[in-house]
Design a protein around this motif. Sequence first.
Motif, PDB file in Angstrom:
ATOM      1  N   ASP A  39      20.733  -4.853-129.725  1.00 22.80           N
ATOM      2  CA  ASP A  39      21.672  -3.792-130.128  1.00 22.80           C
ATOM      3  C   ASP A  39      21.805  -2.671-129.100  1.00 22.80           C
ATOM      4  O   ASP A  39      22.422  -1.648-129.364  1.00 22.80           O
ATOM      5  CB  ASP A  39      21.294  -3.211-131.495  1.00 22.80           C
ATOM      6  N   ARG A  40      21.234  -2.898-127.892  1.00 23.56           N
ATOM      7  CA  ARG A  40      21.345  -1.907-126.820  1.00 23.56           C
ATOM      8  C   ARG A  40      21.706  -2.603-125.507  1.00 23.56           C
ATOM      9  O   ARG A  40      21.151  -3.651-125.180  1.00 23.56           O
ATOM     10  CB  ARG A  40      20.029  -1.148-126.636  1.00 23.56           C
ATOM     11  N   GLY A  41      22.599  -1.970-124.765  1.00 22.82           N
ATOM     12  CA  GLY A  41      23.000  -2.566-123.504  1.00 22.82           C
ATOM     13  C   GLY A  41      21.908  -2.574-122.463  1.00 22.82           C
ATOM     14  O   GLY A  41      21.827  -3.494-121.632  1.00 22.82           O
ATOM     15  N   ASP A  42      21.025  -1.559-122.475  1.00 22.32           N
ATOM     16  CA  ASP A  42      20.005  -1.466-121.434  1.00 22.32           C
ATOM     17  C   ASP A  42      18.824  -2.412-121.647  1.00 22.32           C
ATOM     18  O   ASP A  42      17.875  -2.404-120.857  1.00 22.32           O
ATOM     19  CB  ASP A  42      19.502  -0.017-121.299  1.00 22.32           C
ATOM     20  N   GLU A  43      18.884  -3.247-122.692  1.00 22.87           N
ATOM     21  CA  GLU A  43      17.829  -4.242-122.906  1.00 22.87           C
ATOM     22  C   GLU A  43      18.272  -5.659-122.543  1.00 22.87           C
ATOM     23  O   GLU A  43      17.475  -6.592-122.582  1.00 22.87           O
ATOM     24  CB  GLU A  43      17.382  -4.211-124.377  1.00 22.87           C
ATOM     25  N   VAL A  44      19.538  -5.808-122.181  1.00 26.02           N
ATOM     26  CA  VAL A  44      20.093  -7.148-121.976  1.00 26.02           C
ATOM     27  C   VAL A  44      19.522  -7.820-120.736  1.00 26.02           C
ATOM     28  O   VAL A  44      19.129  -8.997-120.769  1.00 26.02           O
ATOM     29  CB  VAL A  44      21.632  -7.085-121.875  1.00 26.02           C
ATOM     30  N   LEU A  45      19.482  -7.124-119.617  1.00 28.76           N
ATOM     31  CA  LEU A  45      19.073  -7.751-118.357  1.00 28.76           C
ATOM     32  C   LEU A  45      17.654  -8.296-118.428  1.00 28.76           C
ATOM     33  O   LEU A  45      17.388  -9.417-117.987  1.00 28.76           O
ATOM     34  CB  LEU A  45      19.204  -6.755-117.206  1.00 28.76           C
ATOM     35  N   ALA A  53      19.875 -17.000-121.925  1.00 27.13           N
ATOM     36  CA  ALA A  53      20.875 -17.465-122.888  1.00 27.13           C
ATOM     37  C   ALA A  53      21.883 -18.380-122.195  1.00 27.13           C
ATOM     38  O   ALA A  53      22.109 -18.273-120.983  1.00 27.13           O
ATOM     39  CB  ALA A  53      21.604 -16.270-123.503  1.00 27.13           C
ATOM     40  N   ASP A  54      22.496 -19.272-122.964  1.00 29.57           N
ATOM     41  CA  ASP A  54      23.542 -20.144-122.430  1.00 29.57           C
ATOM     42  C   ASP A  54      24.901 -19.450-122.406  1.00 29.57           C
ATOM     43  O   ASP A  54      25.793 -19.839-121.652  1.00 29.57           O
ATOM     44  CB  ASP A  54      23.639 -21.422-123.269  1.00 29.57           C
ATOM     45  N   LEU A  55      25.070 -18.419-123.243  1.00 26.71           N
ATOM     46  CA  LEU A  55      26.305 -17.637-123.285  1.00 26.71           C
ATOM     47  C   LEU A  55      25.978 -16.288-123.911  1.00 26.71           C
ATOM     48  O   LEU A  55      25.102 -16.198-124.781  1.00 26.71           O
ATOM     49  CB  LEU A  55      27.387 -18.349-124.090  1.00 26.71           C
ATOM     50  N   ILE A  56      26.694 -15.242-123.464  1.00 26.41           N
ATOM     51  CA  ILE A  56      26.466 -13.898-123.998  1.00 26.41           C
ATOM     52  C   ILE A  56      27.745 -13.372-124.625  1.00 26.41           C
ATOM     53  O   ILE A  56      28.800 -13.346-123.983  1.00 26.41           O
ATOM     54  CB  ILE A  56      25.994 -12.933-122.893  1.00 26.41           C
ATOM     55  N   LEU A  57      27.652 -12.985-125.910  1.00 27.69           N
ATOM     56  CA  LEU A  57      28.728 -12.266-126.593  1.00 27.69           C
ATOM     57  C   LEU A  57      28.408 -10.787-126.428  1.00 27.69           C
ATOM     58  O   LEU A  57      27.440 -10.277-126.999  1.00 27.69           O
ATOM     59  CB  LEU A  57      28.770 -12.631-128.079  1.00 27.69           C
ATOM     60  N   LEU A  58      29.224 -10.082-125.652  1.00 26.79           N
ATOM     61  CA  LEU A  58      28.865  -8.746-125.203  1.00 26.79           C
ATOM     62  C   LEU A  58      29.864  -7.707-125.706  1.00 26.79           C
ATOM     63  O   LEU A  58      31.026  -7.687-125.299  1.00 26.79           O
ATOM     64  CB  LEU A  58      28.824  -8.736-123.673  1.00 26.79           C
ATOM     65  N   ASP A  59      29.393  -6.842-126.603  1.00 24.65           N
ATOM     66  CA  ASP A  59      30.245  -5.764-127.108  1.00 24.65           C
ATOM     67  C   ASP A  59      30.495  -4.751-125.994  1.00 24.65           C
ATOM     68  O   ASP A  59      29.643  -4.548-125.114  1.00 24.65           O
ATOM     69  CB  ASP A  59      29.562  -5.089-128.302  1.00 24.65           C
ATOM     70  N   LEU A  60      31.639  -4.115-126.033  1.00 25.12           N
ATOM     71  CA  LEU A  60      31.987  -3.155-124.997  1.00 25.12           C
ATOM     72  C   LEU A  60      31.265  -1.826-125.181  1.00 25.12           C
ATOM     73  O   LEU A  60      30.723  -1.247-124.240  1.00 25.12           O
ATOM     74  CB  LEU A  60      33.502  -2.927-124.993  1.00 25.12           C
ATOM     75  N   MET A  61      31.254  -1.315-126.423  1.00 24.47           N
ATOM     76  CA  MET A  61      30.663  -0.002-126.707  1.00 24.47           C
ATOM     77  C   MET A  61      29.231  -0.178-127.205  1.00 24.47           C
ATOM     78  O   MET A  61      29.012  -0.637-128.329  1.00 24.47           O
ATOM     79  CB  MET A  61      31.509   0.731-127.755  1.00 24.47           C
ATOM     80  N   LEU A  62      28.271   0.188-126.371  1.00 25.05           N
ATOM     81  CA  LEU A  62      26.862  -0.006-126.695  1.00 25.05           C
ATOM     82  C   LEU A  62      26.061   1.232-126.310  1.00 25.05           C
ATOM     83  O   LEU A  62      26.393   1.916-125.335  1.00 25.05           O
ATOM     84  CB  LEU A  62      26.297  -1.203-125.922  1.00 25.05           C
TER      85      LEU A  62
END
Length: 231
Positions: A39-45, A53-62
Amino acid sequence: MTSADTNPMILVVEDEPKIARLLVDYLQSLGGYRSHVIDRGDEVLAWQEAHRADLILLDLMLPGMDGIEVCKALRADSDVPIIMVTARVEEIDRLLGLELGADDYICKPFSPREVVARVRAVLRRHRMPAAAMPEGLEIDVDRFEARLNGVRLQLTPVEFALLRTLSDQPGRVFSRDQLMDAMYSDYRVVSDRAVDTHVKNLRRKLAEAAPGGEVIESVYGVGYRMHLPEA
């Protein structure tokens, strides 16, 4: 390793719990996909580096880091498929541009079925060997362009979706219902005649670029398949 472990893993990056839960449920029930929610963008990398992951569904506003910055950071050293999710219509042109390198985008509010269909299509494209693309045909999804034997095809959005579907698996016979689902992501009800009309129009445009060859073949009582003559 269990059979479930071999199913594609979808990373859902979404800070609205209800939307995240809905996506997870539909990804599992309709696609059989495994999923994980952040639920946070800074934890994705860090998560992607550890788990892949094989694919990422990425919300714009995080919170932490917005989706655009996350996408740029991922693209610095990864070609993982990314589908951007946005409620900001004014960002669509930017999301489709080459600057981000996203594979597709979805606008909120969305149909969960549409999301699963988009995930399936993007995964299929990424796993298709380059040699499987029919000879003479070039499809640039980012630029929304298609060329046959070097000739640019002037296609409508529905015709472009139809061409992508048929060319992904040349030789495979698609029923009209399958083509309908591919052409209309909102799952509207259309008649068989509408599908036939779009095929007819696409055939005409392909024939103008490659005269003398039957590019889309009819299979009586079943549907259509693609066969491209050599350039």
